[in-house]
Design a protein around this motif. Sequence first.
Motif, PDB file in Angstrom:
ATOM      1  N   ALA A  69       0.846  -1.199   0.000  1.00 46.50           N
ATOM      2  CA  ALA A  69       0.000   0.000   0.000  1.00 46.50           C
ATOM      3  C   ALA A  69       0.877   1.243   0.000  1.00 46.50           C
ATOM      4  N   VAL A  72       0.558   7.282   2.562  1.00 45.53           N
ATOM      5  CA  VAL A  72      -0.345   8.404   2.338  1.00 45.53           C
ATOM      6  C   VAL A  72      -0.168   9.409   3.470  1.00 45.53           C
ATOM      7  N   SER A  77      -7.874  12.042   1.851  1.00 43.90           N
ATOM      8  CA  SER A  77      -8.951  11.067   2.055  1.00 43.90           C
ATOM      9  C   SER A  77      -8.726   9.812   1.210  1.00 43.90           C
ATOM     10  N   ASP A  78      -9.443   8.760   1.604  1.00 42.20           N
ATOM     11  CA  ASP A  78      -9.347   7.497   0.880  1.00 42.20           C
ATOM     12  C   ASP A  78      -9.865   7.627  -0.550  1.00 42.20           C
ATOM     13  N   GLU A  79     -10.861   8.501  -0.759  1.00 39.75           N
ATOM     14  CA  GLU A  79     -11.399   8.694  -2.107  1.00 39.75           C
ATOM     15  C   GLU A  79     -10.339   9.278  -3.040  1.00 39.75           C
ATOM     16  N   VAL A  81      -7.105   8.948  -2.715  1.00 34.00           N
ATOM     17  CA  VAL A  81      -6.129   7.877  -2.953  1.00 34.00           C
ATOM     18  C   VAL A  81      -6.662   6.922  -4.014  1.00 34.00           C
ATOM     19  N   ALA A  82      -7.950   6.582  -3.940  1.00 34.55           N
ATOM     20  CA  ALA A  82      -8.541   5.671  -4.918  1.00 34.55           C
ATOM     21  C   ALA A  82      -8.530   6.279  -6.322  1.00 34.55           C
TER      22      ALA A  82
END
Length: 127
Positions: A69, A72, A77-79, A81-82
């Motif tokens: 992974a 970060v 936010s995770d969004e 990163v996605a």
Amino acid sequence: MNMQMDGTFVGSVVLSGISIVFLALILLILFVWLMDKVFKAVNGAKKKKAAPAPKEEIKAAPAPKAAPAPVVEDGISDEIVAVIAAAVAAMSAETGKTFRLTGIKRSGGTRRGAWGNAGAAENTRPF
């Protein structure tokens, strides 16, 4: 030379000029149409000559190892990163090369955003 221009002379000059222009346009259209037919015939003959290649069986490639992974930075936010990971995967699929995302951090630029920096660069660019 003093020539008196009456209505019939002017009319005949205008009519002949317009007719020559339209005749030239019609000839140009016919020339382009004919070239279209010639090129389509040449390309069609080439396609008929080329035999379809035998289809080879496509074997499934072994699944690649899962990459670690990415690191970060806090506050992302995770969004986000996605989305970044999806963009890298799309670029990888498009180029055929394998890319790996190792870390995501904010740029240390100015307080303006990327669009603000682009606007400043555009407006201060020398002629």
